[in-house]
Design a protein around this motif. Structure first.
Motif, PDB file in Angstrom:
ATOM      1  N   UNK A 206       0.836  -1.205   0.000  1.00 30.94           N
ATOM      2  CA  UNK A 206       0.000   0.000   0.000  1.00 30.94           C
ATOM      3  C   UNK A 206       0.872   1.258   0.000  1.00 30.94           C
ATOM      4  N   UNK A 207       1.933   1.266   0.803  1.00 31.01           N
ATOM      5  CA  UNK A 207       2.841   2.416   0.852  1.00 31.01           C
ATOM      6  C   UNK A 207       3.532   2.612  -0.488  1.00 31.01           C
ATOM      7  N   UNK A 208       3.915   1.525  -1.128  1.00 25.11           N
ATOM      8  CA  UNK A 208       4.609   1.588  -2.413  1.00 25.11           C
ATOM      9  C   UNK A 208       3.723   2.212  -3.484  1.00 25.11           C
ATOM     10  N   UNK A 209       2.479   1.767  -3.573  1.00 21.44           N
ATOM     11  CA  UNK A 209       1.582   2.274  -4.610  1.00 21.44           C
ATOM     12  C   UNK A 209       0.942   3.617  -4.252  1.00 21.44           C
ATOM     13  N   UNK A 210       0.996   3.999  -2.986  1.00 17.10           N
ATOM     14  CA  UNK A 210       0.469   5.287  -2.560  1.00 17.10           C
ATOM     15  C   UNK A 210       1.294   6.430  -3.122  1.00 17.10           C
TER      16      UNK A 210
END
Length: 98
Positions: free
Chosen positions: A92-96
């Motif tokens: 989630x952090x990566x794609x955020x």
């Protein structure tokens, strides 16, 4: 354009309401097997937990799913849940950022 209603679910560890997409669904099927529902569509009794490693660790410490599903859930499930939660949180952090 009409705004869509965001489905909300309750985190069984913290008791807080959150959008369904931000939670992980855990399901117990008719045979009593407890598993992580990655699709959100498996049949059976479902419960939700936040996508947070610390909350997953709390669930393991309190044996939350044993109580919720009224069955004996082995420690390997909780370890898998912590690992899956860590993976999803990082994803989630990566794609955020994109």
């Amino acid at each position: 354009m009409r705004r869509r209603k965001v489905p909300m679910r309750k985190d069984i560890v913290t008791g807080e309401m959150a959008p369904k997409k931000e939670l992980i669904r855990i399901v117990r099927d008719k045979e009593g097997n407890v598993s992580i529902d990655k699709t959100g569509k498996k049949s059976g009794r479902g419960a939700y937990i936040s996508m947070d490693v610390e909350i997953a660790k709390q669930a393991k410490a309190k044996k939350t799913f044993n109580k919720v599903f009224e069955t004996n859930v082995d420690d390997q499930f909780y370890d898998d849940l912590i690992e899956y939660t860590d993976h999803e949180q990082a994803r989630k952090k990566l794609f955020e950022n994109e």
